[in-house]
Design an enzyme around this catalytic site. Structure first.
Site, PDB file in Angstrom:
ATOM      1  N   LYS A 227       0.909  -1.118  -0.140  1.00 52.90           N
ATOM      2  CA  LYS A 227      -0.069   0.187   0.039  1.00 52.90           C
ATOM      3  C   LYS A 227       0.891   1.141   0.027  1.00 52.90           C
ATOM      4  CE  LYS A 227      -2.428  -1.523   3.595  1.00 52.90           C
ATOM      5  NZ  LYS A 227      -1.858  -2.796   3.672  1.00 52.90           N
ATOM      6  N   THR A 228       1.951   1.326   0.658  1.00 50.10           N
ATOM      7  CA  THR A 228       2.682   2.370   1.004  1.00 50.10           C
ATOM      8  C   THR A 228       3.553   2.627  -0.397  1.00 50.10           C
ATOM      9  OG1 THR A 228       3.052   2.219   3.284  1.00 50.10           O
ATOM     10  CG2 THR A 228       4.496   3.537   2.130  1.00 50.10           C
TER      11      THR A 228
ATOM     12  N   ASP B 168      -1.551   6.754   6.321  1.00 43.62           N
ATOM     13  CA  ASP B 168      -1.442   5.212   6.698  1.00 43.62           C
ATOM     14  C   ASP B 168      -2.195   5.106   7.805  1.00 43.62           C
ATOM     15  OD1 ASP B 168      -0.659   2.711   6.304  1.00 43.62           O
ATOM     16  OD2 ASP B 168       1.291   3.003   6.998  1.00 43.62           O
TER      17      ASP B 168
ATOM     18  N   THR C 179      -5.672  -1.491   6.734  1.00 38.08           N
ATOM     19  CA  THR C 179      -5.764  -2.957   7.038  1.00 38.08           C
ATOM     20  C   THR C 179      -7.133  -3.360   7.553  1.00 38.08           C
ATOM     21  OG1 THR C 179      -4.724  -2.810   9.072  1.00 38.08           O
ATOM     22  CG2 THR C 179      -3.406  -3.331   7.542  1.00 38.08           C
TER      23      THR C 179
ATOM     24  N   ARG D 165       6.753  -8.148   1.781  1.00 38.80           N
ATOM     25  CA  ARG D 165       7.357  -7.536   2.816  1.00 38.80           C
ATOM     26  C   ARG D 165       7.955  -8.909   3.498  1.00 38.80           C
ATOM     27  NH1 ARG D 165       4.479  -4.112   7.057  1.00 38.80           N
ATOM     28  NH2 ARG D 165       4.463  -2.466   5.369  1.00 38.80           N
TER      29      ARG D 165
END
Ligand code: ADE
Length: 339
Positions: free
Chosen positions: A65-66, A110, A159, A218
């Site tokens: 997402k980032t 975020d 999330t 990640r």
């Protein structure tokens, strides 16, 4: 401006940010439909010389997402300011951020589901009609000033899509869900990261890491670096199947990608609660973990893998979970559940 934070929570991620995050949409692997839709939105906004419409990205942690927020700003050729829901405590904080936004600039929030409600309320007119209301003076002299904002783009990430209020959700021009990556995409991502980090790896070694990375870049990038440590110290620096598989065993990541935390959740349901149904708060207390962590971090992958079911009466370990640990599936679990 101290409410703007850049970078992510984890120290280690910062080094990934520099090296491994793709900067352009065409370098981004997977999420094909999402990429296509964002590509069109970017091209259209640029053609009309407008700011990109507000974008909401949601999905489990670690899927990008980032990274996508950064890509959007690079592709639009604009600056991105980064902050997070819990960092913005008061309406004054968000008013200050919004009134300083320049034309077409982007703001990335975020964990947007953790914005306080009073801050969210400032966002409604800001997103819809590009102004914020601000009360000046007190008592009889109190007046509301409407401050006009520049054309800007909000990129929200969460999330917990379900925790976003409907009025906030409705004000995003496009809403995208990030999916777990399939095996092929994971292999490509690891191959790309290995190349950027100048790590020598056999395709079979890459496959091993991909299989155990729970569809999450990640996780894959973290495991790649840890496996490299083993290859450097115990081997000749090359990631082979043998090195990858013994390193991953030692890192306590099992053959389907479950780690210590996942085992604690599943084993608690099976061993302490007879397979469920059991409430998430009860599981959290039993394993001494935050219920938010269970819901946001562990549960999505366990659900996706078919190891866990979420019912109205609570969480249930599936037959597959019992098989995974070599337990016999209890007879009563075979009965259809009544809700
Ligand atoms: N690194 C992390 N996520 C990635 C992705 N989706 N594509 C390419 N590199 C990545």
């Amino acid at each position: 401006m101290d409410r703007i934070v850049s970078g992510k929570r984890h120290e280690e991620d910062l080094s990934f940010d520099v090296n491994l995050r793709p900067r352009h949409l065409k370098e981004y692997i997977g999420q094909t439909l999402l990429k296509e839709n964002l590509g069109i939105a970017i091209a259209a906004a640029k053609k009309r010389d407008e700011a990109l419409d507000h974008v909401l990205l949601y999905g489990p942690p670690g899927l990008g997402k980032t990274t996508l927020a950064n890509i959007l700003s690079v592709e639009m050729g604009v600056n991105l300011k980064t902050t997070s829901g819990p960092a913005i405590e008061r309406p004054a904080d968000i008013v200050s951020i919004l009134t300083q936004m320049k034309n077409k600039e982007m703001l990335f929030i975020d964990e947007i589901h953790r914005l306080p409600r009073v801050v969210e309320e400032v966002l409604y007119p800001a997103l819809e009609d590009r102004f914020v209301s601000w009360v000046i003076d007190k008592g009889l002299k109190a007046r509301t000033m409407n401050l006009k904002l520049k054309q800007f783009t909000l990129i929200g990430a969460t999330t917990r899509y379900g925790m976003l209020s409907a009025p906030l959700r409705d004000r995003f021009g496009s809403i995208h869900r990030l999916q777990y990556y399939n095996q092929e995409d994971m292999e490509l991502i690891i191959e790309r990261s290995a190349k950027l980090l100048k790590i020598k790896a056999d395709i079979e070694g890459i496959k091993q890491i991909a299989t155990r990375s729970r569809g999450t870049p990640r996780v894959a990038n973290r495991l790649l670096k840890r496996v490299r440590d083993y290859a450097d110290v115990l081997g000749d620096g090359r990631i082979s199947t043998k090195i990858a598989s013994s390193a991953l065993d030692k890192l306590q990541v099992d053959r389907v990608g479950l780690d210590v935390g996942d085992h604690m959740v599943l084993r608690a349901i099976i061993e302490k609660f007879n397979g469920g149904p059991v409430g998430v708060e009860t599981i959290a207390a039993a394993i001494n973990e935050e219920s938010d962590t269970i819901v946001e971090v562990y549960e999505p992958f366990l659900l996706q893998s078919g190891l866990l079911d979420r019912t109205r009466r609570g969480r249930v370990a599936t037959r597959r979970a019992y098989d995974h640990y070599g337990y016999e599936f209890p007879i009563e679990q075979n009965q259809p559940k009544m809700f």
